[in-house]
Design an enzyme around this catalytic site. Structure first.
Site, PDB file in Angstrom:
ATOM      1  N   ASP A 459     106.658 -22.332   7.992  1.00 18.83           N
ATOM      2  CA  ASP A 459     105.601 -22.855   9.137  1.00 18.83           C
ATOM      3  C   ASP A 459     104.112 -22.738   8.435  1.00 18.83           C
ATOM      4  O   ASP A 459     104.120 -22.237   7.212  1.00 18.83           O
ATOM      5  CB  ASP A 459     105.579 -21.923  10.255  1.00 18.83           C
ATOM      6  CG  ASP A 459     104.425 -22.489  11.446  1.00 18.83           C
ATOM      7  OD1 ASP A 459     104.417 -23.422  11.510  1.00 18.83           O
ATOM      8  OD2 ASP A 459     103.741 -21.693  11.838  1.00 18.83           O
ATOM      9  N   ASP A 658     105.684 -17.634  12.682  1.00 18.66           N
ATOM     10  CA  ASP A 658     104.977 -16.415  13.400  1.00 18.66           C
ATOM     11  C   ASP A 658     104.651 -16.803  14.725  1.00 18.66           C
ATOM     12  O   ASP A 658     104.083 -15.930  15.383  1.00 18.66           O
ATOM     13  CB  ASP A 658     103.612 -16.256  12.607  1.00 18.66           C
ATOM     14  CG  ASP A 658     102.621 -17.358  12.875  1.00 18.66           C
ATOM     15  OD1 ASP A 658     102.959 -18.127  12.845  1.00 18.66           O
ATOM     16  OD2 ASP A 658     101.454 -16.757  12.923  1.00 18.66           O
ATOM     17  N   ASP A 662     108.048 -21.171  16.864  1.00 17.92           N
ATOM     18  CA  ASP A 662     109.015 -21.247  15.645  1.00 17.92           C
ATOM     19  C   ASP A 662     110.308 -20.370  16.171  1.00 17.92           C
ATOM     20  O   ASP A 662     111.291 -20.405  15.252  1.00 17.92           O
ATOM     21  CB  ASP A 662     108.732 -20.397  14.788  1.00 17.92           C
ATOM     22  CG  ASP A 662     107.268 -21.011  13.834  1.00 17.92           C
ATOM     23  OD1 ASP A 662     107.377 -22.220  13.608  1.00 17.92           O
ATOM     24  OD2 ASP A 662     106.209 -20.273  13.840  1.00 17.92           O
TER      25      ASP A 662
END
Length: 766
Positions: A459, A658, A662
């Site tokens: 990410d 995080d 996700d």
């Protein structure tokens, strides 16, 4: 009563909410623990009914003072983690000494160690005398061989029946529980040697002449005695070595301070035990003191050393509103903080609990050893019986004596514990080592699987970047006001916990803009938010959200692309299908990210960035970091689909993120890697957590994974090779070629040190 983790309970003593632990941090028979959120009772129940029955409020009595939580009262077996009980003892399956699931800083219970040491040292002189008599007694002119047998009987009896009694008890329990193990073999071997020798001494006439050697029926008291002494010595070494595997958890537990300085409502202060701190308390942290619990700064400014948990060498400046982690060190200024997480909810407690659980988990590699161990003892006993009769029927005289001795040697040299300990010891040491370096593994499977990863999806926000974005600019459509665009966007984003939203709200307040409370707030993960401000419907998000709202955003596309090309994240603001403007937020790349990605790419990993940000922004960041594959404006479902697609292509995928968006991909990936600075949902979905949110931790985790698996393979290879070679030699297969026979004494020595060797090799990982 419903035992679901979602059940809402109230502590009958203090009235606070009873909380269910996260499934991956505290487990008992695959169920969460229930405990008081105020930590007032220290109760850790496995269901609501048990909690209420264990926590009773006395009539007309004030709420009880908080008590120290002792979650380490459950005991388990290193080889069989499914075995759990509330008191010390021995495993009913393997006879191994149970140990606390969660070690504490209290004085360890060394009762068994001291008992074995006492039995060993008290009987060692007797063992030496019996051994010397057996080896050289025939040279003593004043003692005939019949008298010598009686002397050996008298000396060996306390060794076998007192010093070796715990071994016979465990051997009997293994038969009662139908779980044959090492103690079955030791009990049979020493019992057979001792019983035969007793009969040979008391009634030698029952034996044929072929059993007579040097004027008496051959006895083997020295074999039984020496085997007991060597086994005791091996157990002493093993118990001492096993105690070192919990050193990492104890060092983590030692980080927490014992007291906190609480500020009363009248302004006075008092030092209270850490277990008495409740959520919402105001605490003073003076220079040189440790932060007592997790919380937020209310007053003051200081540099806080977080290296003990995050590994970050430089102190971090903390100001009003910043988060504090319990057990970190306040180096300079005085701080006043509000406690937000106490007891089992603090980051330190979560780390300790996660490490403890990982240490007790089973590695997939252990399955092979488990299958072998399941048939091991029965096979060894069968080989021993076959050895006895083969020597008796076909061996040289005294054939049956040779058969007895070789059968005992087979029973004694076999060591199922070496097989059983091969991977658990490596896992225990590796998880402790990882925790010390800021890498938390949820279970043994994560350690074993991480080394296979060849593709890493990352990410952007909070993973590659700081996750602390700052407002860049607001651009209105022609005739609009930049301040009004920021005010409306920030007002709407007050309902969001996304880092980009926090940046907008913070900037609006710093500029003194009057924010209004949003109504009907709705968050669409990965694309934006909707809601009403003063009755006016607003939408704030990326191009996907604008398309869903039917908004024409072409007037600001060029400006948006320019900002994205500079690495900023752009969000459009619309009302009633009409574009109002855009806001841009910049999130700096973490200083360590480039180095971390370069190391991972050099190790052969394929790196893919997948972010909800616009493609131009994502490419701008990717270009700075040398990432060649980029996916922009992806939703949580898109990340999940990307993981699935790569897995279908035969890739072993790790996902690093995080945020809440996700979580699905983290759960689906072969190995999910969460940033410790991110959300609890992400960490709950991942198999690996990087405490300080630094991608360099992935390289550390992979190296540790490879070293651990190598160590486990070494242990398993040693255990298999040891038994594969030792048992045939003990059975006498080399005798026709070399004339070699393995004494039961040597077999006992080898058996005693096999488990110690496995543990010693595992400790090298430290």
């Amino acid at each position: 009563m419903n035992t679901s983790p979602k059940t809402t309970l109230t502590d009958p003593v203090c009235g606070m909410t009873v909380t269910a632990s996260s499934p991956h941090t505290l487990q008992h028979q695959n169920r969460p623990y229930y405990f008081c959120s105020a930590n007032c009772q220290g109760k850790f129940a496995t269901n609501p009914a048990q909690y209420l029955s264990d926590t009773k409020a006395p009539a007309s009595v004030a709420p009880a003072e908080p008590a120290e939580v002792s979650p380490g009262t459950l005991y388990t077996c290193p080889m069989h983690p499914e075995v759990q009980q509330e008191h010390p003892g021995n495993c009913p399956k393997c006879g191994m000494t149970l140990e606390p699931m969660l070690p504490s800083l209290a004085e360890e219970d060394h009762t068994e160690l001291h008992d074995f040491q006492r039995r060993f040292w008290w009987t060692l002189p007797l063992t030496l005398v019996v051994f010397v008599l057996a080896m050289a007694g025939h040279r003593l002119q004043w003692m005939n061989m019949a008298v010598q047998s009686w002397v050996e009987l008298v000396l060996a009896t306390p060794i076998v029946l007192w010093a070796g009694w715990p071994f016979f008890v465990r051997g009997w329990q293994s038969l009662v529980n139908r779980s044959p193990n090492m103690w079955t073999l030791i009990g049979l071997g020493t019992g057979a040697a001792y019983s035969y020798s007793v009969v040979a001494t008391l009634a030698p006439q029952v034996f044929p002449d072929s059993f007579i050697s040097m004027g008496r029926v051959a006895v083997y008291f020295e074999a039984a005695a020496v085997i007991i002494s060597l086994t005791l010595m091996g157990q002493v070494f093993e118990l001492k070595a096993r105690s070192q595997t919990s050193a990492a958890i104890k060092s983590l537990l030692g980080l927490a301070p014992k007291t906190a300085r609480r500020i009363r409502t009248d302004g006075s202060e008092e030092d209270v035990p850490l277990s008495n701190v409740h959520v919402g308390d105001s605490l003073r942290v003076r220079p040189g003191e440790k932060v007592p619990v997790d919380g937020v700064v209310l007053e003051g400014s200081s540099a806080v050393d977080e290296s003990m948990l995050t590994g970050e060498p430089l102190p971090v400046t903390k100001r009003v509103g910043d988060q504090l982690i319990g057990a970190t060190m306040n180096t300079s200024g005085a701080l006043v903080m509000r406690s937000e997480r106490v007891g089992a909810a603090t980051m330190l407690s979560q780390i300790v609990q996660m490490v403890a659980q990982a240490q007790r988990s089973r590695a997939p590699m252990q399955r092979m050893a488990d299958v072998v161990a399941g048939y091991f003892v029965v096979t060894v006993v069968s080989i021993a019986v076959l050895t006895f009769f083969a020597w008796g029927w076909f061996g040289p005289e005294p054939a049956w004596v040779f058969g007895l001795i070789n059968a005992v040697a087979v029973l004694i040299i076999a060591c199922p514990c070496a097989l059983g300990l091969a991977t658990p010891m490596s896992i225990m040491v590796a998880t402790g080592k990882g925790a010390a370096q800021g890498v938390l593994f949820r279970d043994a499977a994560a350690i074993e699987n991480l080394r296979k990863v060849d593709t890493l999806i990352v990410d952007k926000t909070g993973t590659l970047t700081e996750g602390k974005p700052a407002f860049n600019t607001a651009v209105p459509v022609a005739g609009g006001s930049a301040d009004e665009v920021l005010r409306l966007a920030a007002s709407l984003d007050q309902g969001s916990e996304h880092p980009l939203a926090e940046a907008l709200v913070r900037a609006a307040r710093e500029q003194g803009l009057a924010l209004e409370k949003p109504e009907g707030f709705e968050s669409s993960s990965g694309i934006g938010v909707r809601g009403k401000i003063a009755g006016v419907s607003l939408a704030l998000g990326n191009t996907t959200l604008m398309q869903q709202e039917g908004v024409v955003f072409t007037p600001l596309v060029a400006k948006a692309e320019q900002l994205r090309g500079e690495g900023a994240s752009v969000m459009y603001l619309a009302s009633g299908g009409q574009l109002l403007g855009l806001v841009a937020v910049s999130d700096p790349i973490k200083p360590s990210t480039a180095q971390a990605l370069a190391a991972l790419q050099q190790a052969g990993l394929r790196i893919i960035m997948a972010t909800g940000d616009g493609l131009t922004t994502a490419k701008a960041v990717a270009n700075q970091l040398g990432i060649k594959e980029v996916r922009g404006e992806v939703k949580p479902a898109d990340k999940l689909a990307l993981v699935t697609q790569l897995q279908k292509e035969g890739r072993v995928v790790a996902m690093a993120g995080d945020g809440i968006n996700d979580a699905p991909a983290l759960a689906k990936a072969n190995v999910g890697i969460a940033m410790g600075t991110g959300t609890d949902v992400a960490m709950n979905s991942a198999q690996v957590t990087l405490v300080k949110g630094d991608l360099r931790g992935i390289s550390t985790a992979i190296l540790l994974s490879r070293a651990t698996v190598k160590n486990m393979k070494q242990n398993l290879a040693f255990a298999f090779l040891y038994n594969a070679l030792g048992i045939p030699i003990a059975a006498g297969v080399l005798y026709p070629l070399t004339g070699w026979l393995l004494s039961p004494l040597i077999a006992a020595l080898a058996m005693s040190f096999s488990s110690v060797s496995v543990i010693g090799n595992a400790l090298r990982l430290r």
